[in-house]
Design an enzyme around this catalytic site. Structure first.
Site, PDB file in Angstrom:
ATOM      1  N   LYS A  34      -4.884  10.793  -6.669  1.00 25.19           N
ATOM      2  CA  LYS A  34      -4.520   9.686  -7.567  1.00 25.19           C
ATOM      3  C   LYS A  34      -5.766   9.092  -8.220  1.00 25.19           C
ATOM      4  O   LYS A  34      -5.757   8.750  -9.394  1.00 25.19           O
ATOM      5  CB  LYS A  34      -3.757   8.626  -6.788  1.00 25.19           C
ATOM      6  CG  LYS A  34      -2.407   9.122  -6.266  1.00 25.19           C
ATOM      7  CD  LYS A  34      -1.831   8.146  -5.255  1.00 25.19           C
ATOM      8  CE  LYS A  34      -0.534   8.644  -4.649  1.00 25.19           C
ATOM      9  NZ  LYS A  34      -0.167   7.859  -3.440  1.00 25.19           N
ATOM     10  N   GLY A  78       3.413   5.241  -7.584  1.00 25.37           N
ATOM     11  CA  GLY A  78       4.860   5.107  -7.702  1.00 25.37           C
ATOM     12  C   GLY A  78       5.316   4.273  -8.877  1.00 25.37           C
ATOM     13  O   GLY A  78       5.064   4.622 -10.025  1.00 25.37           O
TER      14      GLY A  78
END
EC number: 1.1.1.3
Lengths: 430, 430
Positions: free
Chosen positions: A207, A136
């Protein structure tokens, strides 16, 4: 001197898309001063134009037609926050082919199709930026590519999934069970109705593939990552870990070794005084070790409308600055090596093992013998009487090859006094 | 296509200079692939050419003459790691005027002369990069300038001095006294023979001035920063803080408020579960809050040969890439506003107060009355009998203006039953 606004097309107006719209329209002067030109969202592609939205938005900006964005020569930057692979991959590919810089938050797409997208971006001399795809709002892609560029990165250990970190934090603080905490997380909107991608570790694996590709300058894809989720973690494991001064976290681990790049996502015990141990709730953190800088850590919110939009808009500002100075594609793909991926059986870790046994003389000896036979040496042993003739044995091993560990466990499972190998969890970070 | 090496002049070959030399000469291929051209150190200015050095270095590269570097048209980047203001400021100014990009680790110079140096850099379209001037190897300048650019930063709280953090960690873990820990830190080389700059907070203040300038887009200089060191912190204060679930740290705090920018360095109690509380030993960390991203933290080694050199060489690589793409000065000074600095008396904090009193009826009442009269309300009180007629009272206030706090303390000092205001320490981060 007045510089024209740089025009942007936005694909998607969901949670992150709304955040991007809010930041870009909310403080235009600030952005203009930092970039050197204003940013202007010209078109937004949505699925349904008539859907009510809590945004003050000119309906003429909305379209359901991708060509209104990727074929508009005025639009220089395409921001992709619609997610998914189909039809997103096609849209992003065409945008790059049409010479537009692309900013994306799409980890699913980058973790699998990164290589082909970067090839398109290189060919068209455009930017393809993706800071928001990992963790994020936490700056990590650019720090790895630029700030730590003088280092050979040796290791990354990340808490890169907020849902599971929230769940494990609750289980640790309240002693609650996996199923209860999952229901609570779903009720709070931290876990999705189908929580598979989070709790089985796939989200973290995507990720990690992206982080490892940058850290080791070699393309790592989702399929390269060994993945184990948190569904087998029980309140008992967390309590035993606590007794041994460890905290249980879902970690993404990437290491460069002589035998190749190691990439794995699994729950792990980490020492209570490790910087990652106090990363709680939905927070994420990435612990990066470099040969010059030593240990560093980057901490923050790994998801959410505004944190993710913060990373997206920072990328848009960079892409705009690059356009303004005629250097789009300034820092592009850095995967200029091809390193092998290490076989999981060859990786090394310490292990926590919880065994349900029949409490009779010699049981521990037979277990210890089986480990010793496969060169697994033991660091500590806890034995707890449970009920009747039963006991629980919790062991922590010294560092051992995964392959030897599995062989030892196969033998231990056959022992008549061992009722169950209740759990095995790796121990990392010490 | 073969691109010529980019030539570098190095000012200083002390601890950081040696690290820079080792990184640039140690892995040239890696650097070349990332930058697009090789980096080559052409000349190094030292004070004494004949001094023995544990580096494999061609003596012909060494010079004592600054003109050999700043007047050499082949040298495109000057790396300043000699430190100090005189004659460094003059050398750096002349390098910028001669069109060379400059990378510096010099917080003393940037915190005081930043404005004039950035003006020179702007005029000559060169880079002036200074990542290493704050928190050694931790990426923080570029993350603030680029990765968090979409945010309005509201607050920075940093542990930005390794020496004092090492000392406070030791005092916390071992219960030892300031003087003993200082001697130990000096013996280990963590504190200098004259430790003033560290223990009185000036080193942290310089770094805070630099961070605040970037975070709030307004030039803050050393003189703007309120500074209080750690010399008055005792083992007793740390023990009481622990009882109240706080840890004592030396913090650099910068906030943007309606009344101006607040910049202060002082010891503070922070809650034990705050991410900064577990930053121990010589580690540094900077906790940054932005309006979009929320809370983030950047952690790592704030000093040392290789961590600092890691940051310097990353800047050199950026400067080289900018030269290669003809965009030197790509991201320059971002102080495009002029914000007032808030008066220290107008700042707000909670306070920890330790009082030595005569243990007789009414003493607490008279103290509480004095606080109440100045609108200081109390959150918690500990009273401990010490010896004979004496007692120690430890109070924590609610949030209050500095001015009111000082007025209340002036009255309390006059009370006949108060023997001494033994210490006051701000409470932050909760």
């Amino acid at each position: 001197m007045s510089v024209e606004n740089i025009k942007i097309g936005l694909l998607g107006l969901g949670t992150v898309g709304r955040g991007v719209y809010r930041i870009i329209t909310g403080n235009p002067e600030n952005i203009k001063r930092k970039v050197g030109a204003g940013l202007e969202i010209k078109k937004i592609m949505v699925r349904n134009i008539d859907k009510p939205r809590d945004l003050d938005i000119n309906p003429a900006m909305l379209t359901t037609n991708i060509e209104d964005i990727i074929d508009d020569p005025e639009i220089k930057i395409v921001v992709e926050v619609m997610g998914g692979i189909e039809p997103t991959l096609d849209y992003v590919s065409r945008a790059l082919e049409n010479g537009k810089s692309v900013v994306t938050a799409n980890k699913d797409m980058i973790a699998v199709y990164g290589k082909q997208l970067f090839a398109l971006s290189d060919a068209s001399h455009t930017d393809l930026l993706f800071e928001a795809s990992v963790a994020g709002g936490i700056p990590i892609i650019r720090p790895l590519k630029q700030c730590l560029a003088a280092n050979r990165v040796t290791q990354i250990i990340g808490i890169i999934n907020g849902t599971t970190n929230y769940m494990l934090t609750k289980m640790t603080e309240e002693g609650s069970d996996f199923a209860d905490v999952l229901r609570e997380a779903q009720a709070k909107g931290y876990a999705e109705a189908d929580p598979t991608a989070d709790i089985e570790g796939y989200d973290a694996a995507r990720k990690l593939a992206i982080l490892a590709s940058i850290a080791f300058n070699s393309r790592i894809v989702l399929d390269d990552v060994y993945v184990e989720g948190i569904t087998k973690i029980t309140a008992a494991d967390i309590a035993y870990a606590g007794e041994l001064n460890y905290i249980v976290k879902l970690l993404g681990i990437a290491k460069e070794t002589a035998e190749g790049v190691e990439v794995r996502v699994h729950p792990a015990l980490i020492p209570r005084d490790h910087p990652l141990a106090s990363v709680n709730d939905v927070y994420n953190a990435i612990f990066v070790t470099g040969d010059a800088v030593g240990d560093t850590m980057f901490y923050g919110r790994g998801a959410g409308e505004m944190p993710t939009a913060s990373a997206v808009v920072a990328d848009v500002m960079d892409a705009a600055r690059n356009l303004l100075h005629n250097v789009p594609g300034f820092i592009s793909c850095t995967c200029y090596e091809e390193k092998p991926v290490k076989d999981m059986g060859a990786t090394e870790a310490k292990y926590y093992v919880r065994l349900e046994v029949t409490d009779r003389p010699g049981v521990l000896a037979s277990i210890a013998y089986a480990f010793g036979d496969k060169e697994v040496s033991l660091a500590s042993v806890l034995q707890k009487h449970t009920d009747g003739d039963n006991a629980e044995i919790v062991l922590v091993t010294h560092k051992v090859r995964e392959r030897n560990m599995q062989e030892a466990l196969n033998i231990i499972k056959q022992l008549s006094s061992v009722n169950e190998v209740a759990n095995i969890i790796r121990v990392e970070g010490d």
